[in-house]
Design a protein around this motif. Sequence first.
Motif, PDB file in Angstrom:
ATOM      1  N   PHE A 194      11.664 -88.124  59.538  1.00 48.23           N
ATOM      2  CA  PHE A 194      10.917 -87.158  59.907  1.00 48.23           C
ATOM      3  C   PHE A 194      10.225 -86.808  60.999  1.00 48.23           C
ATOM      4  N   LEU A 195       9.520 -87.985  61.245  1.00 45.97           N
ATOM      5  CA  LEU A 195       8.812 -87.873  62.804  1.00 45.97           C
ATOM      6  C   LEU A 195       9.727 -87.865  63.786  1.00 45.97           C
ATOM      7  N   PHE A 196      10.567 -88.533  63.923  1.00 46.18           N
ATOM      8  CA  PHE A 196      11.890 -88.429  64.827  1.00 46.18           C
ATOM      9  C   PHE A 196      12.444 -87.265  65.135  1.00 46.18           C
ATOM     10  N   THR A 197      12.705 -86.720  63.780  1.00 48.30           N
ATOM     11  CA  THR A 197      13.654 -85.314  63.892  1.00 48.30           C
ATOM     12  C   THR A 197      12.735 -84.170  64.438  1.00 48.30           C
ATOM     13  N   LYS A 198      11.663 -84.399  64.274  1.00 46.01           N
ATOM     14  CA  LYS A 198      10.363 -83.218  64.558  1.00 46.01           C
ATOM     15  C   LYS A 198      10.291 -83.483  65.987  1.00 46.01           C
ATOM     16  N   ALA A 199      10.134 -84.596  66.595  1.00 38.71           N
ATOM     17  CA  ALA A 199       9.832 -84.736  67.911  1.00 38.71           C
ATOM     18  C   ALA A 199      11.013 -84.727  68.670  1.00 38.71           C
ATOM     19  N   ILE A 200      11.967 -85.089  68.431  1.00 36.66           N
ATOM     20  CA  ILE A 200      13.196 -84.705  69.051  1.00 36.66           C
ATOM     21  C   ILE A 200      13.638 -83.194  69.231  1.00 36.66           C
ATOM     22  N   PHE A 326      20.075 -85.321  56.038  1.00 30.23           N
ATOM     23  CA  PHE A 326      18.644 -85.194  55.903  1.00 30.23           C
ATOM     24  C   PHE A 326      18.557 -84.024  57.048  1.00 30.23           C
ATOM     25  N   VAL A 327      19.203 -84.068  58.119  1.00 32.76           N
ATOM     26  CA  VAL A 327      19.233 -83.164  59.173  1.00 32.76           C
ATOM     27  C   VAL A 327      19.602 -81.767  58.470  1.00 32.76           C
ATOM     28  N   ARG A 328      20.334 -81.669  57.780  1.00 33.05           N
ATOM     29  CA  ARG A 328      20.981 -80.485  57.328  1.00 33.05           C
ATOM     30  C   ARG A 328      19.732 -79.666  56.423  1.00 33.05           C
ATOM     31  N   TRP A 329      19.304 -80.674  55.575  1.00 39.62           N
ATOM     32  CA  TRP A 329      18.016 -80.074  54.852  1.00 39.62           C
ATOM     33  C   TRP A 329      16.847 -79.713  55.619  1.00 39.62           C
ATOM     34  N   TYR A 330      16.585 -80.570  56.657  1.00 37.79           N
ATOM     35  CA  TYR A 330      15.541 -80.338  57.519  1.00 37.79           C
ATOM     36  C   TYR A 330      15.558 -78.887  58.172  1.00 37.79           C
ATOM     37  N   ARG A 331      16.800 -78.681  58.597  1.00 44.41           N
ATOM     38  CA  ARG A 331      17.228 -77.416  59.547  1.00 44.41           C
ATOM     39  C   ARG A 331      17.024 -76.310  58.497  1.00 44.41           C
ATOM     40  N   ASP A 332      17.559 -76.335  57.278  1.00 46.76           N
ATOM     41  CA  ASP A 332      17.527 -75.345  56.291  1.00 46.76           C
ATOM     42  C   ASP A 332      16.143 -75.153  55.697  1.00 46.76           C
ATOM     43  N   TYR A 333      15.087 -76.200  55.621  1.00 48.80           N
ATOM     44  CA  TYR A 333      13.965 -76.103  55.410  1.00 48.80           C
ATOM     45  C   TYR A 333      12.842 -75.320  56.368  1.00 48.80           C
ATOM     46  N   TYR A 334      12.979 -75.844  57.435  1.00 53.91           N
ATOM     47  CA  TYR A 334      12.234 -75.149  58.550  1.00 53.91           C
ATOM     48  C   TYR A 334      12.817 -74.039  59.110  1.00 53.91           C
ATOM     49  N   ARG A 335      14.181 -73.901  59.041  1.00 51.09           N
ATOM     50  CA  ARG A 335      14.841 -72.861  59.735  1.00 51.09           C
ATOM     51  C   ARG A 335      14.448 -72.713  61.056  1.00 51.09           C
ATOM     52  N   GLY A 336      14.842 -73.798  61.682  1.00 49.04           N
ATOM     53  CA  GLY A 336      14.785 -73.819  63.167  1.00 49.04           C
ATOM     54  C   GLY A 336      13.471 -74.021  63.715  1.00 49.04           C
ATOM     55  N   ASP A 337      12.557 -74.119  62.975  1.00 47.33           N
ATOM     56  CA  ASP A 337      11.149 -74.104  63.445  1.00 47.33           C
ATOM     57  C   ASP A 337      10.771 -75.584  63.852  1.00 47.33           C
ATOM     58  N   ALA A 338      10.895 -76.277  65.024  1.00 50.10           N
ATOM     59  CA  ALA A 338      11.014 -77.605  65.366  1.00 50.10           C
ATOM     60  C   ALA A 338       9.535 -77.992  65.244  1.00 50.10           C
ATOM     61  N   ALA A 339       8.655 -77.326  65.318  1.00 51.31           N
ATOM     62  CA  ALA A 339       7.169 -77.613  65.203  1.00 51.31           C
ATOM     63  C   ALA A 339       6.782 -77.881  63.620  1.00 51.31           C
ATOM     64  N   GLY A 340       7.835 -77.319  62.770  1.00 55.72           N
ATOM     65  CA  GLY A 340       7.606 -77.615  61.517  1.00 55.72           C
ATOM     66  C   GLY A 340       6.318 -77.003  60.695  1.00 55.72           C
ATOM     67  N   HIS A 341       6.160 -75.663  61.257  1.00 53.83           N
ATOM     68  CA  HIS A 341       5.145 -74.778  60.497  1.00 53.83           C
ATOM     69  C   HIS A 341       5.602 -73.761  59.519  1.00 53.83           C
TER      70      HIS A 341
END
Length: 362
Positions: A194-200, A326-341
Amino acid sequence: MKVLVTGTAGFIGSHVALKLLARGDEVIGFDSLNDYYDVNLKKARLARFMDHPGYTHVQADLADRAAVEQVFATHRPDRVVHLAAQAGVRYAAENPHVYVSSNVTGTLHVLEGCRHHGVEHLVFASTSSVYGANRAMPFNEHQATEHPLTLYAATKKANEMMAHSYAHLYGVPSTGLRFFTVYGPWGRPDMALFLFTKAILAGEPIKVFNHGHHRRSFTYVDDIVEGVVRALDRPATADPAWSGESPDPGSSGVAPYRIYNIGNEQPVELLRYIEVLEQCLGRKAVMEMLPLQAGDVPDTEADVSALVADVGYRPVVGVEEGVANFVRWYRDYYRGDAAGHFVAPGVAGFRTAMLRRSNAVT
């Protein structure tokens, strides 16, 4: 069955609840929704099954003895999956008391509930961290685990010993599962993937400890859940082959108690894990290479032969498939918001469900 699952707002607990509900079990979910990490993520996990007719939610703290007693007395579960705990190896250095309150005192309250209400089987979460200073690979349940390197691991080792004593004294069948580095969709924000994905995605550097040469038995969450449910369906028994001499650390002999490793048998180096993540994201990581952290172990490797023999299952998902999911879920959950807000739409569903369940805490 009617199953009490503690930690249903958590990463693994939410997946387990969904699995049990899907096969027709009734689930009593128990979670404090504490703020160790983003509560909105926890609410979004719950929103996936909060409205299921077979689900009842209880929001309370495991350290609250009266609340736990009330859950057992009111709902009388047939079996229990105890996954709630204060997680995170490093946070214990900042707040050690919460680990003892949640992981030790909370587990005592669960054991007491099982004891007094005739629970058929308790399955509880342990961790590969209990192997501590041991360096004999692969880790197996027959090895001693008396040298934990972190307080988190020490509390989980305490849970194993507490469960054994209750299995012996009160006949509570108990199975402990030592999880190895679980990852996947709906994971915890304090974990590496999770930390790596958000930072990258944000173009920020990632901290790579031990210069990336850790080897870990990274285990996909669906593999973990399948093992949890299969273990739940097979109550522990005393070891009929026990000779009356020194008990096996993994099976006791004198009590209906069992410990299993559950993890992928193919450890992966951290640098390879990062490489797979880079490929899935289509971006390169900026890596800040750092030495091994205090309390970390260089390698973990799971021997799951006992789990295979007894429940007929071993983890099968490799990191290439698991990280991509995981990456597919992350992109869907945050809808492209890399900052995770971004707050996932599921949170609104959680609020609606909670309003409809005005007695959710009782």
